[in-house]
Design a protein around this motif. Structure first.
Motif, PDB file in Angstrom:
ATOM      1  N   ASP A 313     126.033  43.921 -74.988  1.00 28.83           N
ATOM      2  CA  ASP A 313     126.979  43.395 -74.165  1.00 28.83           C
ATOM      3  C   ASP A 313     126.201  42.366 -73.110  1.00 28.83           C
ATOM      4  O   ASP A 313     126.874  41.942 -71.962  1.00 28.83           O
ATOM      5  CB  ASP A 313     127.769  44.417 -73.055  1.00 28.83           C
ATOM      6  N   LEU A 314     125.226  42.136 -73.264  1.00 30.60           N
ATOM      7  CA  LEU A 314     124.118  40.999 -72.720  1.00 30.60           C
ATOM      8  C   LEU A 314     125.165  39.556 -73.049  1.00 30.60           C
ATOM      9  O   LEU A 314     124.938  38.557 -71.965  1.00 30.60           O
ATOM     10  CB  LEU A 314     122.938  41.010 -73.057  1.00 30.60           C
ATOM     11  N   SER A 315     125.737  39.639 -73.990  1.00 29.68           N
ATOM     12  CA  SER A 315     126.447  38.392 -74.296  1.00 29.68           C
ATOM     13  C   SER A 315     127.684  38.306 -73.194  1.00 29.68           C
ATOM     14  O   SER A 315     128.023  37.179 -72.906  1.00 29.68           O
ATOM     15  CB  SER A 315     127.150  38.334 -75.704  1.00 29.68           C
ATOM     16  N   LYS A 316     128.098  39.463 -72.896  1.00 29.64           N
ATOM     17  CA  LYS A 316     129.308  39.215 -71.796  1.00 29.64           C
ATOM     18  C   LYS A 316     128.350  38.640 -70.407  1.00 29.64           C
ATOM     19  O   LYS A 316     129.241  37.851 -69.648  1.00 29.64           O
ATOM     20  CB  LYS A 316     129.626  40.411 -71.498  1.00 29.64           C
ATOM     21  N   LEU A 317     127.390  39.265 -70.175  1.00 30.32           N
ATOM     22  CA  LEU A 317     126.634  38.692 -68.872  1.00 30.32           C
ATOM     23  C   LEU A 317     126.249  37.627 -69.011  1.00 30.32           C
ATOM     24  O   LEU A 317     126.458  36.476 -67.991  1.00 30.32           O
ATOM     25  CB  LEU A 317     125.354  39.492 -68.805  1.00 30.32           C
ATOM     26  N   ALA A 318     125.831  36.921 -70.274  1.00 26.29           N
ATOM     27  CA  ALA A 318     125.546  35.356 -70.496  1.00 26.29           C
ATOM     28  C   ALA A 318     126.733  34.766 -70.183  1.00 26.29           C
ATOM     29  O   ALA A 318     126.540  33.582 -69.377  1.00 26.29           O
ATOM     30  CB  ALA A 318     125.096  35.334 -71.918  1.00 26.29           C
ATOM     31  N   GLU A 319     128.041  34.936 -70.744  1.00 18.68           N
ATOM     32  CA  GLU A 319     129.102  34.256 -70.358  1.00 18.68           C
ATOM     33  C   GLU A 319     129.367  34.111 -68.737  1.00 18.68           C
ATOM     34  O   GLU A 319     129.680  33.182 -68.331  1.00 18.68           O
ATOM     35  CB  GLU A 319     130.189  34.807 -71.174  1.00 18.68           C
ATOM     36  N   ALA A 320     129.314  35.440 -67.986  1.00 23.40           N
ATOM     37  CA  ALA A 320     129.557  35.481 -66.563  1.00 23.40           C
ATOM     38  C   ALA A 320     128.346  34.588 -65.893  1.00 23.40           C
ATOM     39  O   ALA A 320     128.753  33.874 -64.893  1.00 23.40           O
ATOM     40  CB  ALA A 320     129.241  36.890 -66.179  1.00 23.40           C
ATOM     41  N   LEU A 321     127.393  34.686 -66.306  1.00 24.44           N
ATOM     42  CA  LEU A 321     126.226  33.892 -65.651  1.00 24.44           C
ATOM     43  C   LEU A 321     126.548  32.200 -65.829  1.00 24.44           C
ATOM     44  O   LEU A 321     126.190  31.430 -64.730  1.00 24.44           O
ATOM     45  CB  LEU A 321     124.780  34.070 -66.088  1.00 24.44           C
ATOM     46  N   THR A 322     127.043  31.879 -66.932  1.00 24.96           N
ATOM     47  CA  THR A 322     127.346  30.436 -67.138  1.00 24.96           C
ATOM     48  C   THR A 322     128.653  30.094 -66.179  1.00 24.96           C
ATOM     49  O   THR A 322     128.657  29.098 -65.654  1.00 24.96           O
ATOM     50  CB  THR A 322     127.522  30.140 -68.412  1.00 24.96           C
ATOM     51  N   ASP A 323     129.328  31.312 -66.182  1.00 23.82           N
ATOM     52  CA  ASP A 323     130.669  30.598 -65.275  1.00 23.82           C
ATOM     53  C   ASP A 323     130.212  30.827 -63.757  1.00 23.82           C
ATOM     54  O   ASP A 323     131.039  29.834 -63.083  1.00 23.82           O
ATOM     55  CB  ASP A 323     131.641  32.082 -65.469  1.00 23.82           C
ATOM     56  N   VAL A 324     129.302  31.414 -63.132  1.00 17.52           N
ATOM     57  CA  VAL A 324     128.907  31.186 -62.051  1.00 17.52           C
ATOM     58  C   VAL A 324     127.861  30.142 -61.663  1.00 17.52           C
ATOM     59  O   VAL A 324     127.312  29.808 -60.479  1.00 17.52           O
ATOM     60  CB  VAL A 324     128.257  32.710 -61.429  1.00 17.52           C
ATOM     61  N   GLY A 325     127.367  29.309 -62.634  1.00 15.37           N
ATOM     62  CA  GLY A 325     126.639  28.240 -62.564  1.00 15.37           C
ATOM     63  C   GLY A 325     125.580  28.087 -63.091  1.00 15.37           C
ATOM     64  O   GLY A 325     124.571  27.326 -62.982  1.00 15.37           O
ATOM     65  N   PHE A 326     124.841  28.923 -63.893  1.00 12.53           N
ATOM     66  CA  PHE A 326     123.877  29.040 -64.643  1.00 12.53           C
ATOM     67  C   PHE A 326     123.689  28.017 -65.695  1.00 12.53           C
ATOM     68  O   PHE A 326     124.765  28.039 -66.451  1.00 12.53           O
ATOM     69  CB  PHE A 326     123.307  30.452 -65.019  1.00 12.53           C
ATOM     70  N   THR A 327     122.825  27.099 -65.703  1.00 13.82           N
ATOM     71  CA  THR A 327     122.470  26.320 -66.903  1.00 13.82           C
ATOM     72  C   THR A 327     121.880  26.935 -68.174  1.00 13.82           C
ATOM     73  O   THR A 327     121.626  27.964 -68.098  1.00 13.82           O
ATOM     74  CB  THR A 327     121.624  25.232 -66.637  1.00 13.82           C
ATOM     75  N   ARG A 328     122.082  26.298 -69.364  1.00 10.84           N
ATOM     76  CA  ARG A 328     121.408  27.204 -70.428  1.00 10.84           C
ATOM     77  C   ARG A 328     120.015  27.400 -70.471  1.00 10.84           C
ATOM     78  O   ARG A 328     119.288  28.502 -70.758  1.00 10.84           O
ATOM     79  CB  ARG A 328     121.755  26.098 -71.734  1.00 10.84           C
ATOM     80  N   GLU A 329     119.223  26.344 -69.814  1.00 16.56           N
ATOM     81  CA  GLU A 329     117.982  26.474 -69.421  1.00 16.56           C
ATOM     82  C   GLU A 329     117.446  27.554 -68.627  1.00 16.56           C
ATOM     83  O   GLU A 329     116.522  28.554 -68.740  1.00 16.56           O
ATOM     84  CB  GLU A 329     117.376  25.203 -69.055  1.00 16.56           C
ATOM     85  N   GLU A 330     118.198  27.841 -67.482  1.00 15.38           N
ATOM     86  CA  GLU A 330     118.299  28.868 -66.510  1.00 15.38           C
ATOM     87  C   GLU A 330     118.661  30.279 -67.252  1.00 15.38           C
ATOM     88  O   GLU A 330     117.791  31.278 -66.919  1.00 15.38           O
ATOM     89  CB  GLU A 330     119.238  28.832 -65.275  1.00 15.38           C
TER      90      GLU A 330
END
Length: 348
Positions: A313-330
């Motif tokens: 479920d880290l994949s769910k966190l990855a999606e949420a992080l991009t939704d709140v503004g994380f770039t792919r590099e971050e």
């Protein structure tokens, strides 16, 4: 075959399928989300977990090399417990004996069978997407060292590359953050002890990562001021109140860790995955992206965030992080590059 035998066979088959689902849960829906593609080819390192523990005495099996493979994890911590609760200590001998028994179990099962690759040096960490994930042996709770520097060498020879110096007891090295209900915390030292200084010296000489998870504010401050290398808090969270923080860290404490070049690793204990992502966004803003990472404590018996069941479920966190503004590099820095940098300061 008569009708009775037919029905019996159907029932047995259904029970067998249910048992398989219990032992090896079906993949979460996250495997089909945008988050899964975000993690493809990304270096994912979870520096603190308890995967594939002996089922004879360990009941939480939410961490597994099988799940690591599904999410594409490069390496995970395999942490032996160095200060098992007193009520469980007698059957297994000393804290040292218990920790060694846990390490031996992994060496004779998942490592020997080739399910994971033992990480002893940086070149042992598999590349992203490699079929066999790496296992970084750790010791959680310096009680097993018994204040002896030579025990650091013994655990190093066993393959341990991360040591959490305190856990749920005050020990010969320093003090822990919060006492557990029903457990005697033992006497407080007021910070890092002389034996703690000697142990930290040897850990840094050999190449064992200094992990300050569970360390009290005073002990953490002493460690940060004393260590010559970056320190890791392998699994914690933000203390939103600023006082009575229990197992969570204040901004000041996180900034101390960051000042060493270290990383504060976050556990999934928020209310929702989006809440977790927003907490990480605040941490990124306050201590910068270079100093935050993942540290799931998978298999540690905690109650996880709603929607998070295991490392897949880290994949769910990855999606949420991009939704709140994380770039792919971050996202890449958070998922593994930052921890990789700290490991590189210790492992040859």
């Amino acid at each position: 075959m008569n009708r009775r035998d037919f029905l019996r066979n159907i029932l047995n088959a259904m029970m067998g399928m249910a048992l398989v689902r219990t032992i090896y849960p079906t993949p979460s829906l996250a495997s089909a989300t945008k988050g899964k593609s975000l993690l493809d080819g990304m270096l994912i390192i979870d520096p603190h977990a308890h995967p594939d523990m002996n089922p004879e005495y360990w009941k939480d099996h939410s961490a597994s090399f099988r799940f690591m493979k599904e999410v594409g994890m490069a390496a995970s911590g395999y942490f032996a417990i160095g200060d098992f609760p007193q009520r469980l200590r007698t059957p297994f001998g000393s804290y040292f004996d218990m920790a060694v028994r846990m390490i031996d179990y992994w060496m004779n099962t998942v490592v020997r069978k080739g399910h994971v690759k033992l990480v002893l040096k940086m070149s042992d960490i598999p590349a992203p997407g490699t079929e066999t994930p790496g296992a970084i042996l750790g010791l959680e709770g310096g009680d097993a060292l018994e204040g002896r520097v030579d025990r650091v060498d013994e655990f190093y020879k066993l393959g341990v590359r991360i040591i959490t110096i305190v856990r749920v007891h005050n020990n010969e090295l320093g003090d822990m953050m919060a006492a557990r209900s029903g457990l005697d915390p033992g006497p407080y030292s007021g910070g890092l002890t002389p034996k703690g200084h000697a142990v930290l010296d040897r850990m840094q000489e050999l190449g064992i990562v200094v992990d300050v998870a569970h360390a009290s504010t005073a002990t953490l401050k002493d460690v940060v001021e004393y260590c010559k290398k970056p320190v890791l808090d392998s699994h914690t969270n933000l203390c939103v109140t600023g006082n009575n923080c229990g197992r969570t860290r204040t901004w000041n404490e996180m900034e101390w860790i960051a000042s060493t070049g270290g990383v504060v690793c976050s556990r999934p204990i928020s209310k929702t995955i989006l809440d977790w992502a927003n907490e990480l966004l605040e941490m990124k803003k306050r201590i910068s992206i270079e100093h935050i990472g993942i540290g799931t404590d998978g298999g540690g018996g905690f109650q996880p965030v709603s929607g998070y069941n295991d490392v897949r479920d880290l994949s769910k966190l990855a999606e949420a992080l991009t939704d709140v503004g994380f770039t792919r590099e971050e996202l890449a820095a958070f998922m593994g590059k930052n921890v990789y940098r700290v490991l590189g300061k210790y492992l040859s």
